[in-house]
Structures are given as structure tokens and as C-alpha cells.
Design an enzyme around this catalytic site. Structure first.
Site, short mmCIF file in Angstrom:
data_model
loop_
_atom_site.label_atom_id
_atom_site.label_comp_id
_atom_site.label_asym_id
_atom_site.label_seq_id
_atom_site.Cartn_x
_atom_site.Cartn_y
_atom_site.Cartn_z
N ARG A 83 0.80 -1.22 0.00
CA ARG A 83 0.00 0.00 0.00
C ARG A 83 0.83 1.27 0.00
NH1 ARG A 83 -2.08 0.77 4.48
NH2 ARG A 83 -1.30 -1.02 5.67
N LYS B 211 9.40 -0.92 11.72
CA LYS B 211 9.46 -0.92 13.17
C LYS B 211 8.62 -2.04 13.74
CE LYS B 211 5.85 0.04 13.57
NZ LYS B 211 4.69 -0.65 12.99
#
Length: 332
Positions: A18, A97
Site C-alpha cells: 500500500r 518498526k
């Protein structure tokens, strides 16, 4: 014109599909060469859209000489292994992360990047949005007096039952997925070491994965930070700084759309000012910064943005680990 940094992708994550790969294909500084997956159908799907090669298996991608750097959007529980293998293969690394699920693994990988003179980055995109530096400048210039309290929240609606973020063995859970954002924001503004005064979380009854949590931190100077996060909320992404003479509020703090025109609200003595800033695409900026720093020979200890260095990544991992330990003591 310089040749683009050639990128290989380990894994076919939704976020890569995305946000990250569209940016990597759009900017002139990077070229997506190949996408690797253990599922050939997934790799072929990505390859067709992003006009690159499909590779079966992560190791085969790392062995390719036509790749300068890898992007790692794998589940957190797989990061330590594959980031390590990428660095051993002399590839620069941009990893989603959290960089790893433990402070010791993060320290080990930072040390490896140092020894190999490679760039290693943890992909906190919001750090690349200029409004947070504007807020820090306002704070440091005394616009709201002395900072007394920092509050940050990030919550999203429930995920599909099959989402990997519900799988503890893959490093799932709300803390590692979205709780790390408020924690990183607290470090951005409070600076220096932070102590975990307390934490609590709500866990899924069957899997034990954490669904939401609250955290109380304190800086060396005594400023406190309240953090909230979770998978079971109406969407909210915001922080505020409460000072001795005013307050600063920022909405859509962590994942703003590229076209979002940021507004910083400043409240002082009953007067509210709104500072409007131009829209920024923090994804494109992060990708461009990563490629630029590779070309410049930037090392893991030379930050691309404030605080984004090897030592900062280690400090972030230690803080998140401490929050995790505290929340397990106070979970329900």
C-alpha cells in the site's frame, strides 16, 4: 544523473503493497529490483504490480549481486534473523518498526552494521514529517513555557482474525505494532533517558496477545509522559504537549495521508492559534532519505533525521522492552 539504489524486498506485507513500494517505484532515487516470498503466488503478485522480479525464498534474494539494499517488512519476530543475514550479505537495510523484539538483538544488529560499514534504518516514517520539528522548535523557543506533560495516543479498529499481528510467535501485539509510535514520539520531545513508572495492558483471552495498553513514563527532569495504544479503538493518532504557559496539540500525528495539510494548534491564555503547514509525503521523504544516505556513505551512527541513529535505535528498543516487562506485570 546517478543510478538509483537497487532495492530488494523481503516479504509481501500489506503495508509494503500500500505505501512503501509505490513510493520506492515513484522516486528517482530507488529502483525495486526484486520481491522475495516463501509463497510464489504472493511474490508474483507483487512483481506484476511493481514491474520487478519475483524470488522464491529470502536467502536467494540476498545472494543477488544486483541488489544494494533490502527493505524488510516481515513480522517483527523474523526481523533479527533476516536483518542479520542481510547485513552479513553486505546489504544496507531499511526495516519496519520495531527493528527487533529485544534490546539485545537490536544492539547486536547495530554493532554488525557498524563493523560492516552499512546503513541500518528503523522505519519510523513520522520522523520524516517536518511538522514534528516545527513543534520541537516551538517547544524549545518557550512558546508554551516549560514542558510539564506529554501525552500521545495511537489506536486503530480491530483487525481481521487472521492478521499476523495477533500471533505472539511472530512478534505480534499492539505494543510492538503501534505502541512503539507514542513511545518514539515521547523520546523525540522529552529527550534523554526515560523511566517506565508503570504500564498496563489488556490481552486476548485465548492467544494472550496484547490488544491495548497504557504507559506512564518520566524524564530525568521530572516531566511525565502518558501513552495509550491499541487494536480495539476508534482510529486516533495524536499527541499534545502541556506546558507551564500553554499547550500544543497535533492530530493525525503518525500516519497522515500524503495530501494531509497539517495543523498545529497552540493554546495560550485562552487564545487558540492554528499553524497550517504544507502537505508532506512522509513515505517518499523516508525512501529518498534512505537512498540519499546510502549514496553519501552515511553510517548507522550518522542520523538522517533527529535521533535516527544506531544508539537511538538501541535506546528505543530498551524502552519498548521495559514497557513490555512492566505491562506484563499489570496486564488484565
Amino acid at each position: 544523473m546517478r543510478k538509483p539504489v537497487r532495492i530488494g524486498v523481503l516479504g509481501c506485507a500489506s503495508f509494503a503493497w500500500r505505501r512503501m513500494l509505490p513510493a520506492m517505484c515513484d522516486v528517482a532515487e530507488t529502483e525495486v529490483v526484486a520481491v522475495a516470498s516463501r509463497d510464489p503466488a504472493k511474490a508474483e503478485r507483487f512483481a506484476a504490480r511493481f514491474e520487478c522480479e519475483a524470488v522464491l525464498g529470502y536467502q536467494r534474494l540476498l545472494e543477488r549481486p544486483d541488489i544494494d539494499a533490502v527493505y524488510v517488512p516481515l513480522p517483527p519476530g523474523m526481523h533479527a534473523e533476516w536483518i542479520g543475514k542481510a547485513l552479513e550479505a553486505d546489504k544496507h537495510v531499511l526495516a519496519e518498526k520495531p527493528l527487533t523484539t529485544t534490546a539485545s538483538d537490536t544492539a547486536r544488529l547495530v554493532g554488525l552494521a557498524r563493523r560492516k560499514n552499512l546503513l541500518l534504518r528503523e522505519n519510523y516514517l513520522f520522523l520524516h514529517h517536518g511538522r514534528h520539528d516545527v513543534v520541537r522548535d516551538l517547544l524549545q523557543s518557550g512558546e508554551i513555557g516549560e514542558l510539564r506533560e506529554f501525552t500521545a495516543v495511537f489506536g486503530i479498529p480491530p483487525l481481521p482474525d487472521t492478521d499476523i499481528r495477533y500471533r505472539t510467535e511472530l512478534g505480534g501485539g499492539a505494543l510492538l505494532d503501534i505502541g512503539v509510535y507514542p513511545a518514539r514520539a515521547a523520546r523525540h520531545f522529552l529527550l534523554g533517558p526515560l523511566t517506565v513508572l508503570g504500564a498496563s495492558s489488556h490481552e486476548a483471552q485465548e492467544s494472550g496477545v496484547d490488544l491495548s495498553g497504557s504507559v506512564l513514563l518520566q524524564s530525568e527532569g521530572g516531566t511525565v509522559a502518558h501513552l495509550g495504544y491499541g487494536f480495539v479503538h476508534h482510529y486516533r493518532s495524536a499527541y499534545e504537549l502541556w506546558g507551564s504557559r500553554g499547550r500544543i496539540v497535533v492530530d493525525r500525528a503518525f500516519t497522515p495521508p500524503a495530501e494531509w495539510q497539517a495543523v498545529i494548534r497552540i493554546e495560550r491564555k485562552g487564545v487558540v492559534d492554528e499553524l497550517s503547514l504544507p502537505a508532506e509525503d512522509q513515505v517518499r521523504k523516508a525512501v529518498t532519505a534512505f537512498a540519499r544516505d546510502i549514496r553519501a556513505g552515511t553510517g548507522v551512527d550518522d542520523p538522517a533525521v533527529a535521533g535516527d541513529s544506531g544508539e537511538s535505535m538501541i535506546q528505543q528498543a530498551a524502552l519498548v522492552e521495559a514497557i513490555g516487562q512492566a505491562r506484563r506485570c499489570g496486564s488484565t
